[in-house]
Structure formats: structure tokens, C-alpha cells
Design a protein around this motif. Structure first.
Motif, PDB file in Angstrom:
ATOM      1  N   ARG A  71       0.825  -1.220   0.000  1.00  0.00           N
ATOM      2  CA  ARG A  71       0.000   0.000   0.000  1.00  0.00           C
ATOM      3  C   ARG A  71       0.860   1.272   0.000  1.00  0.00           C
ATOM      4  N   ASN A  72       2.098   1.176   0.480  1.00  0.00           N
ATOM      5  CA  ASN A  72       2.993   2.338   0.543  1.00  0.00           C
ATOM      6  C   ASN A  72       3.937   2.445  -0.647  1.00  0.00           C
ATOM      7  N   TRP A  73       3.908   1.490  -1.542  1.00  0.00           N
ATOM      8  CA  TRP A  73       4.825   1.513  -2.684  1.00  0.00           C
ATOM      9  C   TRP A  73       4.462   2.635  -3.641  1.00  0.00           C
ATOM     10  N   LYS A  74       5.504   3.206  -4.268  1.00  0.00           N
ATOM     11  CA  LYS A  74       5.325   4.278  -5.249  1.00  0.00           C
ATOM     12  C   LYS A  74       6.082   3.915  -6.528  1.00  0.00           C
ATOM     13  N   PHE A  75       5.519   4.343  -7.631  1.00  0.00           N
ATOM     14  CA  PHE A  75       6.107   4.116  -8.945  1.00  0.00           C
ATOM     15  C   PHE A  75       6.297   5.457  -9.637  1.00  0.00           C
ATOM     16  N   GLN A  76       7.144   5.490 -10.651  1.00  0.00           N
ATOM     17  CA  GLN A  76       7.330   6.711 -11.432  1.00  0.00           C
ATOM     18  C   GLN A  76       5.978   7.094 -12.048  1.00  0.00           C
ATOM     19  N   PRO A  77       5.591   8.369 -11.990  1.00  0.00           N
ATOM     20  CA  PRO A  77       4.305   8.800 -12.556  1.00  0.00           C
ATOM     21  C   PRO A  77       4.210   8.520 -14.059  1.00  0.00           C
ATOM     22  N   GLY A  78       2.984   8.371 -14.542  1.00  0.00           N
ATOM     23  CA  GLY A  78       2.739   8.196 -15.966  1.00  0.00           C
ATOM     24  C   GLY A  78       2.809   6.766 -16.461  1.00  0.00           C
ATOM     25  N   GLN A  79       2.823   5.792 -15.567  1.00  0.00           N
ATOM     26  CA  GLN A  79       2.901   4.372 -15.953  1.00  0.00           C
ATOM     27  C   GLN A  79       1.625   3.647 -15.572  1.00  0.00           C
ATOM     28  N   GLU A  80       0.511   4.184 -15.893  1.00  0.00           N
ATOM     29  CA  GLU A  80      -0.765   3.630 -15.454  1.00  0.00           C
ATOM     30  C   GLU A  80      -0.967   2.207 -15.969  1.00  0.00           C
ATOM     31  N   GLY A  81      -1.506   1.345 -15.110  1.00  0.00           N
ATOM     32  CA  GLY A  81      -1.841  -0.015 -15.535  1.00  0.00           C
ATOM     33  C   GLY A  81      -1.862  -1.000 -14.378  1.00  0.00           C
ATOM     34  N   TRP A  82      -2.338  -2.205 -14.688  1.00  0.00           N
ATOM     35  CA  TRP A  82      -2.395  -3.293 -13.699  1.00  0.00           C
ATOM     36  C   TRP A  82      -1.034  -3.956 -13.588  1.00  0.00           C
ATOM     37  N   VAL A  83      -0.648  -4.277 -12.369  1.00  0.00           N
ATOM     38  CA  VAL A  83       0.634  -4.928 -12.128  1.00  0.00           C
ATOM     39  C   VAL A  83       0.420  -6.140 -11.223  1.00  0.00           C
ATOM     40  N   GLU A  84       1.100  -7.211 -11.560  1.00  0.00           N
ATOM     41  CA  GLU A  84       1.085  -8.414 -10.733  1.00  0.00           C
ATOM     42  C   GLU A  84       2.258  -8.320  -9.761  1.00  0.00           C
ATOM     43  N   MET A  85       1.991  -8.569  -8.481  1.00  0.00           N
ATOM     44  CA  MET A  85       3.010  -8.395  -7.445  1.00  0.00           C
ATOM     45  C   MET A  85       3.151  -9.682  -6.625  1.00  0.00           C
ATOM     46  N   PRO A  86       3.985 -10.618  -7.082  1.00  0.00           N
ATOM     47  CA  PRO A  86       4.195 -11.868  -6.344  1.00  0.00           C
ATOM     48  C   PRO A  86       5.352 -11.753  -5.343  1.00  0.00           C
ATOM     49  N   PHE A  87       5.126 -12.285  -4.149  1.00  0.00           N
ATOM     50  CA  PHE A  87       6.174 -12.309  -3.122  1.00  0.00           C
ATOM     51  C   PHE A  87       6.260 -13.689  -2.506  1.00  0.00           C
ATOM     52  N   GLN A  88       7.492 -14.183  -2.418  1.00  0.00           N
ATOM     53  CA  GLN A  88       7.756 -15.485  -1.810  1.00  0.00           C
ATOM     54  C   GLN A  88       8.260 -15.262  -0.386  1.00  0.00           C
ATOM     55  N   TRP A  89       7.499 -15.763   0.577  1.00  0.00           N
ATOM     56  CA  TRP A  89       7.911 -15.730   1.983  1.00  0.00           C
ATOM     57  C   TRP A  89       8.694 -17.010   2.241  1.00  0.00           C
ATOM     58  N   ASP A  90       9.970 -16.862   2.568  1.00  0.00           N
ATOM     59  CA  ASP A  90      10.864 -17.998   2.747  1.00  0.00           C
ATOM     60  C   ASP A  90      11.585 -17.838   4.082  1.00  0.00           C
ATOM     61  N   LEU A  91      11.475 -18.818   4.947  1.00  0.00           N
ATOM     62  CA  LEU A  91      12.085 -18.726   6.279  1.00  0.00           C
ATOM     63  C   LEU A  91      13.598 -18.538   6.211  1.00  0.00           C
ATOM     64  N   LYS A  92      14.253 -19.102   5.205  1.00  0.00           N
ATOM     65  CA  LYS A  92      15.708 -18.978   5.103  1.00  0.00           C
ATOM     66  C   LYS A  92      16.120 -17.647   4.501  1.00  0.00           C
ATOM     67  N   GLY A  93      15.449 -17.225   3.423  1.00  0.00           N
ATOM     68  CA  GLY A  93      15.896 -16.045   2.689  1.00  0.00           C
ATOM     69  C   GLY A  93      15.091 -14.788   2.929  1.00  0.00           C
ATOM     70  N   GLY A  94      14.109 -14.831   3.810  1.00  0.00           N
ATOM     71  CA  GLY A  94      13.273 -13.659   4.015  1.00  0.00           C
ATOM     72  C   GLY A  94      12.215 -13.561   2.924  1.00  0.00           C
ATOM     73  N   VAL A  95      11.765 -12.352   2.645  1.00  0.00           N
ATOM     74  CA  VAL A  95      10.702 -12.138   1.668  1.00  0.00           C
ATOM     75  C   VAL A  95      11.307 -11.545   0.402  1.00  0.00           C
ATOM     76  N   GLN A  96      11.069 -12.185  -0.725  1.00  0.00           N
ATOM     77  CA  GLN A  96      11.645 -11.754  -1.994  1.00  0.00           C
ATOM     78  C   GLN A  96      10.548 -11.594  -3.041  1.00  0.00           C
ATOM     79  N   GLU A  97      10.764 -10.623  -3.955  1.00  0.00           N
ATOM     80  CA  GLU A  97       9.881 -10.554  -5.117  1.00  0.00           C
ATOM     81  C   GLU A  97      10.047 -11.868  -5.863  1.00  0.00           C
ATOM     82  N   ALA A  98       8.939 -12.445  -6.280  1.00  0.00           N
ATOM     83  CA  ALA A  98       8.970 -13.738  -6.964  1.00  0.00           C
ATOM     84  C   ALA A  98       8.797 -13.531  -8.467  1.00  0.00           C
TER      85      ALA A  98
END
Length: 109
Positions: A71-98
Motif C-alpha cells: 500500500r505504501n509503494w510508489k512508482f514513477q508517474p505516468g505508468q498507469e496499468g495493472w501490475v502483478e506483485m508476487p512475493f515469496q515468503w521464505d524462512l531462510k531467505g526472508g521475503v523476496q519478489e517472486a
């Protein structure tokens, strides 16, 4: 439909300072992990809106932590559109964009 028009997160330019979700002691202790995928709309000003949960990690706490961070993420203005945001929660490596799940999800529907 929005899902058919969604792009991968890597196709949008993010502003600096977007914090990934992070584990707390309780989630780690209880061994919670998994892939959570949100779909969101980037408005013309670079803010995210209209969040949709595409795939749950299987743990409500991880899904909610991901949404709270995004909810707090920001993107460069003027790039309107739908975005898929996958995140892998991994106990060893923490949370990474998937990697994008767009092809897999669209084939499954």
C-alpha cells in the motif's frame, strides 16, 4: 478483464524506497511461508490502488503484511496499468519478489 491486461512488476519503474514486507518473530517461530500474489492498479500519479488477492500464501498474517507493505509503494508517474506483485515468503531467505505468475494464472483460467 484486469488480469489479462496485467504486466509483471519488472515492467514498471519503481521509485526508490519501496520496502518489502518482512517477517516478525511470531510468523518465523510458527514456520509460516508461501507465495502470495496481489494484483494492483498503478494510477497516473504512481500510487497503487484496487488491490486484489490472486493467490494466498495460505497464511492470513503473511498476506496482510504483504498488502500493508505494498500500500505504501510508489512508482514513477505516468505508468498507469495493472501490475502483478508476487512475493515469496521464505524462512531462510526472508521475503523476496517472486517471478511473474501471469502465464501460469492465465492458462489456469
Amino acid at each position: 478483464e484486469a488480469k489479462g491486461e496485467a504486466k509483471a512488476l519488472s515492467e514498471f519503474k519503481q521509485k526508490a524506497g519501496n520496502n518489502r514486507p518482512s517477517y516478525d518473530e511470531q510468523d518465523r517461530r510458527e514456520g509460516r511461508a508461501g507465495l502470495v500474489v496481489f494484483l494492483a492498479y498503478i494510477n497516473n500519479g504512481g500510487s497503487l490502488q484496487d488491490f486484489q488477492l490472486l493467490s494466498s500464501s495460505g497464511h492470513r498474517t503473511l498476506d496482510l503484511k504483504t498488502l500493508k507493505a505494498l500500500r505504501n509503494w510508489k512508482f514513477q508517474p505516468g505508468q498507469e496499468g495493472w501490475v502483478e506483485m508476487p512475493f515469496q515468503w521464505d524462512l531462510k531467505g526472508g521475503v523476496q519478489e517472486a517471478p511473474s505468475t501471469l502465464r501460469r494464472i492465465s492458462r489456469g483460467q
